[in-house]
Design a protein around this motif. Structure first.
Motif, PDB file in Angstrom:
ATOM      1  N   VAL A   1       0.674  -1.277   0.052  1.00 23.62           N
ATOM      2  CA  VAL A   1      -0.252  -0.301  -0.132  1.00 23.62           C
ATOM      3  C   VAL A   1       0.877   1.203   0.051  1.00 23.62           C
ATOM      4  O   VAL A   1       0.776   2.243  -0.331  1.00 23.62           O
ATOM      5  CB  VAL A   1      -0.952   0.343   1.052  1.00 23.62           C
TER       6      VAL A   1
ATOM      7  N   GLY B   1       2.411   1.481  -2.987  1.00 20.34           N
ATOM      8  CA  GLY B   1       0.901   2.155  -4.448  1.00 20.34           C
ATOM      9  C   GLY B   1       1.231   3.686  -3.814  1.00 20.34           C
ATOM     10  O   GLY B   1       0.499   4.280  -5.192  1.00 20.34           O
TER      11      GLY B   1
ATOM     12  N   PHE C   1       1.825   6.191  -7.248  1.00 20.12           N
ATOM     13  CA  PHE C   1       0.254   7.123  -7.786  1.00 20.12           C
ATOM     14  C   PHE C   1       0.998   8.787  -7.768  1.00 20.12           C
ATOM     15  O   PHE C   1       0.650   9.229  -8.643  1.00 20.12           O
ATOM     16  CB  PHE C   1      -0.473   6.858  -7.242  1.00 20.12           C
TER      17      PHE C   1
END
Length: 562
Positions: free
Chosen positions: A402, A405, A409
């Motif tokens: 996570v 991520g 992003f």
């Protein structure tokens, strides 16, 4: 304190690497500009206009003048001088050229300071290293969702200004904004240490560093002071608010003219975001929402503007929407927010409200900078929320995925921005020959310089031929910046922003250029000492310049008025 801070960073490699990475990436938007290349001085991004303006103003201040350097004979007004005074002072103390300070030295120190201060503030406030880390990461790298929209539109990265606000990576191209963040963070840190006077000084001087920051922080301090009194019957933030306000009034009022700089124009950014093809560009929707408003259709207008605001809000926020969960946690956990919580949340709301209601006269889009502060404060809160999310994962691997991520992003925005600053050839320049002409003018006796009116059509025709000389790029302050002399009329953009009646001067100059007799009378009546004519302008104005005393001719021409 400093020793403990250095010890902390030396033993926390992840934070140190993050701050160094953020500093390097941010600095890439600045450090290539203002350097002499084979074609001359190159300027990337908005540095060809904004950077040159700050060089002009700082140069004028370093010579002890408080006159407007691009509107000779008029006092400086309606502008925050903090950054430019700092730049001028550094130049006077060290002798290091202004351009080197502006483009290569100050950006690095500012970026580094913002990272360090973000980390130490959140750590001091929340006593949580993970929260401090992720808040720092988002301050450096959070972006909007423009790259997502642009992929659907064009199949490529880009679109960093689709929703109007700039991403975090562009912070340094606006040095007063960047410097204001340093003072905001320092003030917040002093609040956590109960250093009332130091916090008040940091907040109070904001108005002269970046007026938008001063308005937002003073407003947020007032809200916080009222909340503190009503909920706790204490007066810590009242004292900070009062002292900050007094400092602000003392240092800003002398430079404020009677004219209003802001114009009430509700939801201009929403309307233009939807209508303009270089923004979100949903033209039919944009036209419909305006028509609903003009027709007085309240229900449809409310629905349309609400949807546009949602697009604006989440499009700009990107991952920073996580800050909403921070606010929601007060209701969920049935606990009162701290006074510092109220300060940050109020700042987000005030910045948003000001951007939604007002535009700046002359340069409407300038007030989007109010919203930059909303995004900054949202980054702080979102980092705290994200650290809490990671803590709740029972699996360390899943938490790491996570976290990865989040990083991935944010990368596309950074990449799409930097592609405008990394190419070898910049969009704007000052040629080697023109630099020689400006240096010659710099070595002449003091006097007011007249430059020819900026030709916007010629500039538009030259767009496909980068790097363009600055006189074919935008109306800039480059002659005053690099000659060290006041100019009668230059940089119409900043004259608009600061509220000068420059169109009247331009009209007067245009009429004077119609004949040699009227031009001679014009230069005499306006105490012009020099006329500077860029390379491509000499032929156009030869009829009125022929009788003047030419003292320099090598592509650019310089005339002395005897």
């Amino acid at each position: 304190m400093l020793r403990n801070l250095l010890k902390h960073f030396s033993t926390n490699r992840a934070v140190t690497l993050l701050i160094l990475a953020g500093t390097v990436v941010w600095s890439l938007t600045m450090v290539k500009s203002g350097i002499l290349y084979d074609y001359g001085l190159g300027f990337w991004g908005p540095n060809g206009h904004d950077g040159v303006w700050h060089l002009s103003l700082a140069g004028s201040l370093s010579r002890g003048s408080i006159q407007m350097p691009v509107f000779a004979g008029e006092a400086l007004q309606n502008y925050h001088l903090g950054f430019d005074l700092l730049l001028a002072g550094l130049y006077r103390i060290t002798g290091i050229p202004l351009a080197l300070w502006y483009f290569q030295i100050i950006p690095v120190f500012t970026a580094l300071s913002i990272g360090v201060l973000t980390y130490v503030f959140v750590l001091s406030w929340k006593k949580n290293k993970s929260a401090a880390f992720w808040s720092t990461f988002l301050v450096y790298f959070a972006g909007n969702l423009g790259w997502v929209v642009n992929i659907f539109k064009t199949g490529s990265l880009g679109g960093e200004s689709i929703f109007w606000a700039q991403p975090a990576v562009l912070t340094l191209i606006n040095p007063p904004f960047a410097l204001s963040l340093v003072f905001i963070l320092a003030g917040l840190y002093f609040v956590t240490k109960s250093r009332v006077i130091l916090a008040a000084i940091c907040f109070g001087v904001l108005i002269q560093i970046k007026a938008y920051a001063g308005v937002i922080v003073l407003g947020a301090l007032l809200v916080s002071a009222v909340y503190e009194f009503l909920s706790r019957r204490t007066f810590v933030f009242s004292r900070i608010s009062l002292v900050s306000l007094l400092i602000s009034l003392i240092i800003f009022l002398p430079f404020l003219s009677s004219s209003s700089l802001l114009e009430l124009k509700p939801f201009w950014f929403l309307e233009t975001m939807m209508a303009f093809p270089d923004r979100f560009g949903w033209a039919q929707f944009g036209e419909a929402m305006v028509n609903y408003r003009l027709a007085g259709n309240f229900i449809k207008s409310l629905a349309a503007y609400s949807l546009a605001f949602v697009i604006f809000w989440y499009g700009n926020m990107g991952v920073r929407f996580l800050g909403e969960f921070y606010v929601a946690s007060f209701a969920k956990n049935k606990r009162k927010p701290s006074v510092l919580d109220v300060l940050l949340i109020s700042a987000i709301l005030i910045g948003t409200l000001m951007a939604m209601l007002f535009v700046q006269k002359g340069t409407a889009w300038n007030t989007i900078q109010f919203y930059y502060y909303s995004l900054f404060f949202a980054s702080l809160l979102s980092g705290i929320v994200f650290a809490g999310i990671l803590k709740n994962f029972s699996s360390r691997k899943l938490g790491s995925l996570v976290a990865l991520g989040m990083i991935v992003f944010c990368i596309p925005t950074t990449i799409s921005v930097l592609k405008h600053y990394l190419p070898a050839r910049p969009p704007a320049m000052i040629s080697v020959n023109e630099l020689a002409a400006l240096n010659f003018l710099k070595n002449q006796q003091d006097g007011v310089v007249l430059v020819m009116p900026f030709d916007r059509k010629a500039a538009q025709d030259a767009v496909s031929k980068p790097p363009r000389p600055l006189y074919l790029y935008e109306s800039t302050a480059y002659v005053s910046a690099f000659s060290g002399k006041p100019v009668w009329l230059e940089d119409e953009v900043n004259l608009d922003i600061t509220g000068y009646d420059w169109p009247a001067r331009r009209t007067e100059l245009t009429l004077a250029l119609e004949s040699s007799s009227s031009f001679s009378a014009f230069v005499e009546s306006n105490n012009i000492s020099y006329v500077y004519v860029a390379q491509d302008q000499a032929e156009k104005y030869k009829n009125v310049l022929g009788g003047l005393n030419k003292i320099y001719s090598a592509e650019s021409e310089i005339y002395k008025i005897d």
